[in-house]
Design an enzyme around this catalytic site. Sequence first.
Site, PDB file in Angstrom:
ATOM      1  N   ASP A  68       8.766  47.157  48.321  1.00  0.00           N
ATOM      2  CA  ASP A  68       9.135  46.324  49.238  1.00  0.00           C
ATOM      3  C   ASP A  68       9.001  45.000  49.121  1.00  0.00           C
ATOM      4  OD1 ASP A  68       9.938  45.435  52.031  1.00  0.00           O
ATOM      5  OD2 ASP A  68      10.903  47.231  52.106  1.00  0.00           O
ATOM      6  N   HIS A  73      17.998  55.123  51.265  1.00  0.00           N
ATOM      7  CA  HIS A  73      16.803  54.815  50.947  1.00  0.00           C
ATOM      8  C   HIS A  73      15.849  55.136  51.876  1.00  0.00           C
ATOM      9  CE1 HIS A  73      18.003  51.657  53.513  1.00  0.00           C
ATOM     10  NE2 HIS A  73      16.737  51.234  53.444  1.00  0.00           N
TER      11      HIS A  73
END
Length: 112
Positions: free
Chosen positions: A29, A98
Site C-alpha cells: 500500500d 481488493h
Amino acid sequence: MDCLFCKIIEGEIPSQCLYEDDKVYVFKDIDPQAPVHFLVIPKKHIDSLDAMEDEDSELIGYVFKKIRDLAREEGLEDGYRVVHNIGEDGGQSVKHMHFHVLGGRSLQWPPG
C-alpha cells in the site's frame, strides 16, 4: 478500462509488487496504516463483493489462500486484519475488488 488497479496489474502504473501469478497481484500500500500493509487483488476485474458472480467463488477462495500464505511470509504469526471495503459508505475508493492485509502491530477495534 479506466481502472487504477487494472493499470497497476498491466504495469502501466508502478507498484511495489510482492507477489504475482495468473490469478492475483499483490503489492504494498502506498499509504500504509500498519508496519505491514499490502493489497491483494484478483486480476479479473470485479467491482466488489457485491458484484461477485457465483462463478467467482473459486477465485475468491484462492485469494484468501494467498492472503494466508503471504501473511505467513511477512511474519504476521501474531495476527493480522483483512479488510474489504464495499461501496462509498464502506470506504471503497477503487472500484476493483481488493483486500487490505494489515499487521505488524496490535490492531484496535473499532477501526474508525
